[in-house]
Design a protein around this motif. Structure first.
Motif, short mmCIF file in Angstrom:
data_model
loop_
_atom_site.label_atom_id
_atom_site.label_comp_id
_atom_site.label_asym_id
_atom_site.label_seq_id
_atom_site.Cartn_x
_atom_site.Cartn_y
_atom_site.Cartn_z
N ASN A 178 14.81 3.50 6.07
CA ASN A 178 13.50 3.15 5.50
C ASN A 178 13.67 2.33 4.23
O ASN A 178 14.64 2.51 3.49
CB ASN A 178 12.69 4.42 5.21
CG ASN A 178 12.10 5.02 6.46
OD1 ASN A 178 12.65 4.85 7.55
ND2 ASN A 178 11.00 5.73 6.32
N CYS B 75 10.34 9.08 0.89
CA CYS B 75 10.20 8.33 2.12
C CYS B 75 9.53 9.23 3.16
O CYS B 75 9.43 10.44 2.99
CB CYS B 75 11.54 7.82 2.62
SG CYS B 75 12.42 8.93 3.73
N HIS B 76 9.07 8.63 4.25
CA HIS B 76 8.34 9.39 5.26
C HIS B 76 9.16 9.66 6.51
O HIS B 76 8.63 10.20 7.48
CB HIS B 76 7.05 8.66 5.64
CG HIS B 76 5.98 8.80 4.60
ND1 HIS B 76 5.80 7.89 3.59
CD2 HIS B 76 5.04 9.77 4.41
CE1 HIS B 76 4.79 8.28 2.81
NE2 HIS B 76 4.32 9.41 3.29
N THR C 91 6.49 6.01 9.12
CA THR C 91 5.40 5.34 8.42
C THR C 91 4.33 4.93 9.43
O THR C 91 4.62 4.56 10.56
CB THR C 91 5.90 4.08 7.67
OG1 THR C 91 6.51 3.18 8.60
CG2 THR C 91 6.91 4.45 6.62
N THR D 72 4.90 -0.34 -0.62
CA THR D 72 4.74 -0.46 0.82
C THR D 72 6.04 -0.03 1.47
O THR D 72 7.10 -0.61 1.21
CB THR D 72 4.40 -1.92 1.22
OG1 THR D 72 3.27 -2.35 0.47
CG2 THR D 72 4.09 -2.00 2.70
N GLU D 73 5.95 1.00 2.29
CA GLU D 73 7.15 1.53 2.93
C GLU D 73 7.19 1.08 4.37
O GLU D 73 6.17 1.02 5.05
CB GLU D 73 7.12 3.07 2.86
CG GLU D 73 8.36 3.71 3.48
CD GLU D 73 8.25 5.23 3.52
OE1 GLU D 73 7.27 5.80 3.00
OE2 GLU D 73 9.16 5.85 4.11
N SER D 74 8.39 0.78 4.86
CA SER D 74 8.53 0.49 6.28
C SER D 74 9.70 1.28 6.84
O SER D 74 10.67 1.56 6.14
CB SER D 74 8.72 -1.01 6.51
OG SER D 74 9.71 -1.51 5.66
N ASN E 159 -0.11 5.84 5.98
CA ASN E 159 0.72 6.35 4.88
C ASN E 159 1.71 5.34 4.32
O ASN E 159 2.48 5.67 3.42
CB ASN E 159 1.47 7.62 5.31
CG ASN E 159 2.60 7.34 6.30
OD1 ASN E 159 2.99 6.20 6.53
ND2 ASN E 159 3.12 8.39 6.92
N CYS E 160 1.72 4.11 4.83
CA CYS E 160 2.78 3.19 4.41
C CYS E 160 2.46 2.51 3.09
O CYS E 160 3.34 2.00 2.43
CB CYS E 160 3.09 2.16 5.49
SG CYS E 160 1.80 0.93 5.71
#
Ligand SMILES: [Zn+2]
Length: 138
Positions: free
Chosen positions: A121, A70-71, A49, A43-45, A53-54
């Motif tokens: 991120n 990472c986004h 994001t 889970t990316e924050s 896509n997270c």
């Protein structure tokens, strides 16, 4: 064409400097012969994001390679090394790991020449590994 010039991510930089996983399952088996299956929940924050896509779940068949990106659209060399995490786990035959990682990249110009600051991120990662049974156990 995407008008925003895309920053290279960790896997791009890695791809240019190191070998490429030619076939994902094959090379995963070569790299980690002791692993029967793996589940990686990420889970990316942070920047870039969205609800879409997270969250990612990867299995052995969909293993992303050495790096997960990472986004953040401004981030250069962004992401973290999932390969390193799994190598560390297999060394101690660890079956489960929950870890928080900050993106290794930095915000900068598209080629990475100018740095504006660290990428903020972050990733919440849960890795579950199922190991193959040892043939000569007992
Ligand atoms: Zn980043």
């Amino acid at each position: 064409m995407d008008k925003r010039r895309r920053r290279q991510k960790a896997s791009d930089v890695f791809r240019e400097t190191e070998f490429v996983y030619s076939s994902k399952t094959d090379s995963f088996d070569k790299a980690f012969p002791e692993i029967e299956d793996v589940k990686i929940e990420v889970t990316e924050s942070g920047e870039g994001t969205t609800q879409l896509n997270c969250e990612h779940i990867y299995r052995k068949q969909t293993f992303p390679g050495e790096y997960i990106n990472c986004h953040n659209p401004l981030c250069y060399n962004g992401g973290f090394s999932i390969g390193e995490i799994i190598r560390n786990m297999t060394e101690s035959k660890q079956a489960e790991l929950v870890i928080h990682k900050i993106c290794q990249g930095y915000e900068g110009s598209p080629k990475g020449r100018r740095r504006y600051g660290r990428c903020q991120n972050s990733f919440d990662i849960k890795v579950t590994i199922e190991y193959k049974e040892e043939k000569n156990s007992g």
